[in-house]
Design an enzyme around this catalytic site. Structure first.
Site, short mmCIF file in Angstrom:
data_model
loop_
_atom_site.label_atom_id
_atom_site.label_comp_id
_atom_site.label_asym_id
_atom_site.label_seq_id
_atom_site.Cartn_x
_atom_site.Cartn_y
_atom_site.Cartn_z
N PHE A 159 -0.70 0.38 -3.59
CA PHE A 159 0.30 1.42 -3.83
C PHE A 159 1.70 1.01 -3.41
O PHE A 159 2.69 1.59 -3.88
CB PHE A 159 -0.08 2.71 -3.08
CG PHE A 159 0.08 2.60 -1.57
CD1 PHE A 159 1.31 2.77 -0.97
CD2 PHE A 159 -1.02 2.33 -0.76
CE1 PHE A 159 1.46 2.66 0.41
CE2 PHE A 159 -0.88 2.22 0.61
CZ PHE A 159 0.36 2.39 1.20
N LYS A 183 -6.10 -2.53 -12.77
CA LYS A 183 -6.36 -1.25 -12.13
C LYS A 183 -5.24 -0.98 -11.14
O LYS A 183 -5.20 -1.55 -10.05
CB LYS A 183 -7.70 -1.23 -11.38
CG LYS A 183 -8.09 0.22 -11.00
CD LYS A 183 -8.95 0.32 -9.75
CE LYS A 183 -8.15 0.41 -8.48
NZ LYS A 183 -7.37 1.69 -8.33
N GLU A 186 -4.47 4.38 -7.63
CA GLU A 186 -4.52 5.76 -8.11
C GLU A 186 -3.42 6.62 -7.49
O GLU A 186 -3.14 7.72 -7.97
CB GLU A 186 -5.89 6.38 -7.79
CG GLU A 186 -6.22 6.55 -6.31
CD GLU A 186 -6.77 5.28 -5.67
OE1 GLU A 186 -7.28 5.39 -4.53
OE2 GLU A 186 -6.70 4.20 -6.28
N SER A 236 -6.03 -3.77 1.55
CA SER A 236 -6.43 -3.85 2.95
C SER A 236 -7.46 -4.97 3.15
O SER A 236 -8.18 -5.35 2.22
CB SER A 236 -7.04 -2.52 3.42
OG SER A 236 -8.28 -2.29 2.76
N CYS A 291 3.11 -5.94 3.39
CA CYS A 291 2.32 -6.89 4.16
C CYS A 291 3.18 -7.97 4.81
O CYS A 291 2.68 -8.77 5.60
CB CYS A 291 1.24 -7.54 3.28
SG CYS A 291 1.91 -8.53 1.93
N GLU A 397 -3.34 -3.42 12.39
CA GLU A 397 -2.36 -3.13 11.35
C GLU A 397 -2.10 -1.62 11.27
O GLU A 397 -3.03 -0.83 11.15
CB GLU A 397 -2.86 -3.63 10.00
CG GLU A 397 -1.84 -3.43 8.88
CD GLU A 397 -2.29 -3.97 7.54
OE1 GLU A 397 -1.44 -4.48 6.79
OE2 GLU A 397 -3.50 -3.88 7.24
#
Length: 526
Positions: A159, A183, A186, A236, A291, A397
């Site tokens: 995202f 993909k 969402e 992740s 990241c 994290e």
């Protein structure tokens, strides 16, 4: 500052799948809400697809692959040239969508489009970079090496960068002759839904680029489908590891990039103002949701700039305001992310005894100025001074605008803290001495190193990727640059010999001189 779009819940629309020439509803008819992190309003409903939708996309890609892969690479690159210009022409429109669904400020949204377009530029140059090789390896024996497209590729993206991360893989994969099934997250499906239309306008044929929206079922179907030859993933670390292992069991090419815990080391000889500005940009920019963001600041000693840099960082961070205008800090992606980040801050202060030097928790309840819209997922820049490098906020994290500070006495102590973390994405050293920079950059346990650069993202033609053997990288290759070229292709090696007696057709003066016997020649001898 507020963006020009409407975030009224009544303005929501369905975001369906994309078959390369138009939208396709999910076969199960299921949808889920997409909310804006700015104010929590519903801005759309995205398809929650199933394995059947992935199979239908693979069928379409299988039909499109032959004609697309048989075109010359120059022909495919010409499509990317058109797409590159379309991204420039529609940058403001795409930035509006990024802000709406992700919450980036306008400068960050535009920069993410431009950075993604850099990879499109690189894809345009591929005809000049991927020529095959041919050599006479023995008398009359030739070896040649040619790249061929991998086939159908699944690409799963996060995202935090709705357009930049998809552009890491899609342009290179397409130009190398593959078909791509994307993909998107969402949580942010709208930006790439518009980009898909631009790819069609640029000349990408139906079925060559498709999108299947959804959640876990779609990810698993992309990993499992036997006609999908490779999968890329960014997200992740736990999911990256699962995707990598699932693909590996099927002997499928995979690159899966995970999370990060990036360390910045400040030496007394650093340039004070430059370092402080860079540190704040690194940890607070993009609301800390990248990241490559700074997570831990290790200050070596208390003399020179080391003794002053923390005060400078605190002062600069305290001036930041909430909002989506240039220079402001946007929201985190959703309520779950906000609560997770607040939990780390609270635990650090209440359980670990950390000192809160800048407290962004007030943004969650209306602080941070008028930009922190009620109902949104707002957490302000937060700086924690820790007593121990073993605190959870130092080790784990967080993925938010939180900077954990640890003061250390020596270079070795700073390096030990950085090396002991399980991630291996990025690290940075702030210094004005080249030898000091070399000492750290050769010892950091990270794949991407910055010297006075707190967000050390390699730009094209250099490749992006963390360090093998850490929680930041699973699978094969880097995800851009030369690593992507290798990932998205197969190498076909051809060894040939054409026996023919030409002695009667060649005059004596031009006959080749007798060659030394080639004992390594495996042709025609036993």
């Amino acid at each position: 500052f507020f963006p020009k779009f409407d975030v009224n819940p009544m303005a929501s629309t369905n975001i369906d799948n994309w078959n390369g020439q138009g939208t396709v509803p999910p076969s199960n008819g299921e949808y889920m809400d997409v909310t804006s992190p700015i104010n929590g309003s519903v801005i759309g409903r995205v398809a929650v697809s199933s394995a059947a939708d992935v199979s239908a996309a693979v069928d379409r890609a299988s039909e499109a692959f032959g004609p697309w892969s048989s075109r010359t690479i120059k022909s495919r690159a010409a499509v990317m040239f058109k797409f590159h210009q379309l991204l420039i022409d529609h940058a403001e429109e795409l930035a509006d969508i990024v802000i709406k669904e992700n919450g980036k400020n306008r400068a960050e949204a535009l920069a993410s489009i431009a950075k993604g377009n850099e990879t499109v530029e690189y894809a345009c140059s591929l005809p000049q970079l991927v020529q095959g090789k041919k050599e006479e390896v023995s008398r009359g024996v030739y070896c040649e090496d040619n790249r061929e497209p991998l086939g159908i590729v699944g690409t799963i993206v996060p995202f935090n960068f709705p357009i930049m991360v998809p552009m890491w893989t899609v342009p290179i994969s397409l130009t190398m002759g593959n078909c791509v099934i994307l993909k998107p997250s969402e949580k942010v499906p709208m930006t790439m839904a518009r980009v898909a239309q631009l790819l069609l306008e640029a000349g990408v044929p139906p079925g060559v680029f498709q999108m299947v929206n959804g959640t876990k079922d779609v990810v698993e179907a992309l990993c499992d489908h036997p006609r999908i030859r490779g999968v890329t993933f960014v997200g992740s670390s736990p999911v990256a590891e699962l995707v990598s292992h699932r693909c590996r069991k099927l002997n499928k090419k995979v690159i899966a990039l995970g999370g990060a815990k990036n360390h910045l080391v400040v030496l007394p000889d650093c340039e004070l103002n430059s370092a402080a500005t860079d540190i704040v940009t690194s940890f607070a920019g993009a609301a800390g949701q990248r990241c490559m963001a700074a997570s831990v600041l290790l200050i070596v000693g208390d003399e020179g700039s080391s003794g002053q840099v923390l005060d400078k960082v605190v002062a600069k961070a305290s001036e930041l305001m909430a909002g989506v205008g240039p220079g402001q800090v946007g929201p985190v992606i959703d309520e779950g992310a906000k609560q997770r980040i607040l939990g780390y801050i609270n635990n650090s202060i209440e359980k670990d005894g950390a000192t809160c030097l800048v407290d962004g928790r007030s943004w969650a309840t209306g602080g941070g100025g008028p930009g922190a819209v009620a109902g949104g997922s707002w957490v302000g820049p937060t700086i924690l001074l820790h007593k121990s490098a073993q605190d959870a906020a130092v080790r784990e994290e967080i993925f938010g605008p939180v900077l954990s500070v640890v003061k250390v006495a020596s270079w070795e102590e700073a390096l030990q803290i950085e090396n002991s973390n399980p991630f291996g994405n990025a690290a940075c050293i702030y210094t004005s001495v080249g030898a000091h920079a070399n000492w750290f950059s050769s010892r950091f346990n990270a794949g991407m190193i910055g010297v006075n650069v707190g967000i050390p993202v390699p730009r094209e033609p250099f490749a992006f990727g963390g360090l093998y053997g850490t929680q930041s990288k699973f699978g094969d290759m880097d995800i851009t640059g030369e690593g992507a070229i290798e990932f998205f292709t197969n190498r076909r090696k051809v060894t040939s010999r054409w026996p023919c007696d030409l002695s009667s057709k060649i005059s004596a003066p031009t006959k080749p001189a007798a060659a030394e016997k080639d004992v390594a020649n495996f042709n025609g001898q036993m």
